[in-house]
Design an enzyme around this catalytic site. Structure first.
Site, short mmCIF file in Angstrom:
data_model
loop_
_atom_site.label_atom_id
_atom_site.label_comp_id
_atom_site.label_asym_id
_atom_site.label_seq_id
_atom_site.Cartn_x
_atom_site.Cartn_y
_atom_site.Cartn_z
N ASP A 202 -3.38 2.70 -5.63
CA ASP A 202 -2.21 2.70 -4.74
C ASP A 202 -2.02 1.40 -3.97
OD1 ASP A 202 -4.51 3.12 -3.28
OD2 ASP A 202 -3.55 4.40 -1.81
N GLU A 203 -2.79 0.37 -4.26
CA GLU A 203 -2.63 -0.89 -3.54
C GLU A 203 -2.52 -2.07 -4.51
OE1 GLU A 203 -5.66 -1.48 -0.53
OE2 GLU A 203 -5.80 0.67 -0.17
N ASP B 296 0.86 -1.19 0.00
CA ASP B 296 0.00 0.00 0.00
C ASP B 296 0.90 1.24 0.00
OD1 ASP B 296 -1.84 1.97 0.42
OD2 ASP B 296 -2.69 1.11 2.25
#
Ligand SMILES: [Mg+2]
Length: 418
Positions: A111-112, A12
């Site tokens: 973003d992960e 993350d």
């Protein structure tokens, strides 16, 4: 029974949008940085913030006004309108780092990512080494920090990445998950939204451990299939695979076409078919969690001459209404109906993973038509594709029967391999 040995990472990027902005302009690093959807509007929302803003209690999703009130007088506030295409480019580059360790990289938002590194790690020591190499490389190459969860399933890996941040690695094993996770609030589990959480609370189920120790049939009674899933998640029994990166990420287009049961001669008939096709491509687009920025239509007349036309959309969308509206607009610009039409196709292209942010908060029309799409989608899933149609599809009996979901009509997406 042999236990399936898996080593899964969840990486993350910390405060991603705000971190990128601080990286590109280091002067603002000490300010309270708010990345916002629409700077013009006082009612725009905070999409991301840096740790300075966080320290004043600013939360993602609150209005800029609320956030500014919290910080007022204590720090300098820097508001930046989100630049999603910039973030997306960096996100793609970081993904290349993940792909060094496995092809099984599944993005979860911008973003992960989950990584299944089972083929490259024989035990947790090696899994932790890989996590450490990724953490280091992202930091050194991009100046960004990640928090990584290392575990034997996707749910716990994600929980691990939430446990300690920024710039940290957290290991959750079969041996320690009860100690590390069971005491956390139930809503820390992926897929426990506000409604489920409220319901759980009413049943006096407060922690993940409570979910794990509840009677599974009791949970099923209140939550249906999801009840069992949550119980499995809490007990470390999630077996869902990490998708291969080509399973999803590089689909370049989504299209459906149909040869009409009768040749089309009026714009009303054309609209009916376009709506049916739009619904279908919109559903497939949503399944991929994409928004499209370009549409293409394909028209074949009864003499089998065909044309293709395309247009850029004014904003990324995934709704049936938008896709139909612009397809019809494109059709009307490209074709005069002097020759009857045999077949029509719609193809969506140029995908983005995010919707333009100012639209998220200000365009109620989109929110509404998304809702409508969702409801129709649910009914079709439950009762079959032909169970419901939009009003205009029902007007024409023959055309209303077109079922573009039939495999035959699907234009298979092209995949791109790294
Ligand atoms: Mg993040």
């Amino acid at each position: 029974m042999e236990i399936l040995r898996r080593f899964i990472l969840h990486s993350d990027l910390n405060n991603f949008y705000a971190s990128v902005e601080c990286l590109l302009n280091p002067k603002i690093r000490k300010d309270a940085v708010l990345v916002v959807g629409d700077q013009e509007k006082r009612h725009g929302v905070v999409l991301a913030k840096n740790y300075v803003a966080k320290s004043f209690g600013v939360r993602t999703g609150e209005t800029v006004y609320e956030a500014e009130t919290k910080i007022a007088g204590k720090a300098k506030v820097t508001k930046i309108t989100a630049r999603l295409s910039v973030y997306q480019k960096i996100s793609k580059k970081i993904k290349q780092v993940y792909l060094k360790y496995t092809d099984n990289v599944e993005s979860f938002g911008i973003d992960e990512s989950w990584l299944d590194i089972s083929k490259n790690a024989k035990d947790y020591t090696e899994a932790m080494q890989i996590a450490e190499m990724i953490r280091k490389e992202v930091k050194e190459t991009f100046g960004l920090t990640v928090s990584i969860g290392v575990s034997f399933n996707k749910i716990f890996a994600k929980l691990g990445s939430d446990l300690r941040k920024p710039d940290a690695i957290t290991l959750i094993t079969r041996g320690n998950f009860k100690d590390r996770i069971w005491g956390l609030p139930a809503n820390n589990l992926l897929y426990v939204g506000r409604a489920t959480d409220k319901k759980l609370e009413k049943l006096n189920i407060k922690t993940i451990g409570d979910v794990a120790n509840a009677d599974v049939t009791f949970l099923e009674k209140y939550f249906g299939v999801m009840g069992r899933r949550l119980w499995e998640f809490a007990n470390g029994l999630d077996l869902s695979p990490v998708k291969h990166s080509s399973d999803k990420d590089e689909i370049k287009s989504i299209g459906n076409s149909t040869t009409c049961p009768k040749d089309l001669t009026t714009i009303e008939e054309v609209k009916t078919v376009i709506y049916t096709l739009s619904e279908c491509v919109a559903n497939r687009l949503k399944k991929e969690n994409y928004y499209c920025k370009e549409i293409q239509i394909f028209i074949k007349d009864f003499e089998l001459n065909s044309i293709e036309r395309q247009m850029k959309l004014p904003y990324p969308t995934d709704t049936c209404n938008d896709i139909a509206k612009y397809s019809i607009e494109l059709f009307e610009k490209s074709y005069d109906l002097s020759t009857p039409i045999r077949a029509i196709g719609i193809r969506l292209k140029d995908f983005s993973e995010v919707m333009q942010t100012n639209l998220l908060t200000t365009n109620h029309q989109i929110a509404k038509s998304e809702q409508l799409d969702n409801i129709i989608g649910k009914i079709k899933k439950k009762y079959g594709y032909m169970s419901i149609g939009r009003g205009n599809m029902l007007l024409d009996e023959a055309l209303g029967e077109i079922n573009p979901q039939a495999e035959l009509h699907i234009i298979h997406p092209q995949y791109y391999r790294f």
